[in-house]
Design a protein around this motif. Sequence first.
Motif, PDB file in Angstrom:
ATOM      1  N   UNK A   5       0.833  -1.211   0.000  1.00  0.00           N
ATOM      2  CA  UNK A   5       0.000   0.000   0.000  1.00  0.00           C
ATOM      3  C   UNK A   5       0.867   1.261   0.000  1.00  0.00           C
ATOM      4  N   UNK A   6       0.384   2.305  -0.669  1.00  0.00           N
ATOM      5  CA  UNK A   6       1.119   3.580  -0.720  1.00  0.00           C
ATOM      6  C   UNK A   6       1.459   4.086   0.675  1.00  0.00           C
ATOM      7  N   UNK A   7       0.595   3.828   1.635  1.00  0.00           N
ATOM      8  CA  UNK A   7       0.824   4.306   3.000  1.00  0.00           C
ATOM      9  C   UNK A   7       2.028   3.647   3.663  1.00  0.00           C
ATOM     10  N   UNK A   8       2.552   2.564   3.065  1.00  0.00           N
ATOM     11  CA  UNK A   8       3.674   1.837   3.657  1.00  0.00           C
ATOM     12  C   UNK A   8       4.952   1.913   2.823  1.00  0.00           C
ATOM     13  N   UNK A   9       4.914   2.653   1.722  1.00  0.00           N
ATOM     14  CA  UNK A   9       6.092   2.725   0.848  1.00  0.00           C
ATOM     15  C   UNK A   9       7.311   3.316   1.536  1.00  0.00           C
ATOM     16  N   UNK A  10       7.103   4.175   2.549  1.00  0.00           N
ATOM     17  CA  UNK A  10       8.253   4.754   3.250  1.00  0.00           C
ATOM     18  C   UNK A  10       9.074   3.676   3.956  1.00  0.00           C
ATOM     19  N   UNK A  11       8.473   2.556   4.293  1.00  0.00           N
ATOM     20  CA  UNK A  11       9.206   1.466   4.950  1.00  0.00           C
ATOM     21  C   UNK A  11      10.240   0.842   4.018  1.00  0.00           C
ATOM     22  N   UNK A  12      10.016   0.941   2.722  1.00  0.00           N
ATOM     23  CA  UNK A  12      10.950   0.356   1.751  1.00  0.00           C
ATOM     24  C   UNK A  12      12.244   1.147   1.651  1.00  0.00           C
ATOM     25  N   UNK A  34      20.082  -6.239   6.114  1.00  0.00           N
ATOM     26  CA  UNK A  34      19.993  -5.315   4.991  1.00  0.00           C
ATOM     27  C   UNK A  34      19.134  -5.996   3.951  1.00  0.00           C
ATOM     28  N   UNK A  35      18.473  -5.206   3.100  1.00  0.00           N
ATOM     29  CA  UNK A  35      17.640  -5.786   2.058  1.00  0.00           C
ATOM     30  C   UNK A  35      17.593  -4.857   0.858  1.00  0.00           C
ATOM     31  N   UNK A  36      17.176  -5.418  -0.257  1.00  0.00           N
ATOM     32  CA  UNK A  36      16.888  -4.657  -1.467  1.00  0.00           C
ATOM     33  C   UNK A  36      15.460  -5.005  -1.855  1.00  0.00           C
ATOM     34  N   UNK A  37      14.631  -4.009  -2.107  1.00  0.00           N
ATOM     35  CA  UNK A  37      13.271  -4.229  -2.596  1.00  0.00           C
ATOM     36  C   UNK A  37      13.284  -3.954  -4.084  1.00  0.00           C
ATOM     37  N   UNK A  38      12.982  -4.991  -4.868  1.00  0.00           N
ATOM     38  CA  UNK A  38      13.097  -4.868  -6.318  1.00  0.00           C
ATOM     39  C   UNK A  38      12.021  -5.703  -6.993  1.00  0.00           C
ATOM     40  N   UNK A  39      11.290  -5.104  -7.899  1.00  0.00           N
ATOM     41  CA  UNK A  39      10.257  -5.810  -8.671  1.00  0.00           C
ATOM     42  C   UNK A  39       9.252  -6.540  -7.780  1.00  0.00           C
ATOM     43  N   UNK A  40       8.907  -5.930  -6.646  1.00  0.00           N
ATOM     44  CA  UNK A  40       7.902  -6.509  -5.764  1.00  0.00           C
ATOM     45  C   UNK A  40       8.413  -7.565  -4.806  1.00  0.00           C
TER      46      UNK A  40
END
Length: 95
Positions: A5-12, A34-40
């Motif tokens: 959800x858009x409301x949680x994008x700041x967590x990424x 550590x993590x990488x968020x990529x393509x869902x």
Amino acid sequence: MTTIPDSHHDLLDAQVATLRTIDGHGFPQLTEIWFVYEDGDFKLSLNDSRLKTRNLMKRPRVGAKYGGADLREHDGPGERRVTMTIEPAMCTPST
């Protein structure tokens, strides 16, 4: 693929996240990663000798970005690095 959800994008944009795996006795093991968020998907670089990696391989449910760092320099002799990809799923609270 689960939509964040858009409301949680700041967590990424966080530098680290807490990875929770379940050990052989059913207890949670919490680890800062550590993590990488990529393509869902969330992508992790984990050492195969660590408990969190073994937990994930046995039980694949899981409840600073890399920045070009070579994490292999932290591995010991005979250890190797594996890549885990996690597809997020929305959970509904149980009552």
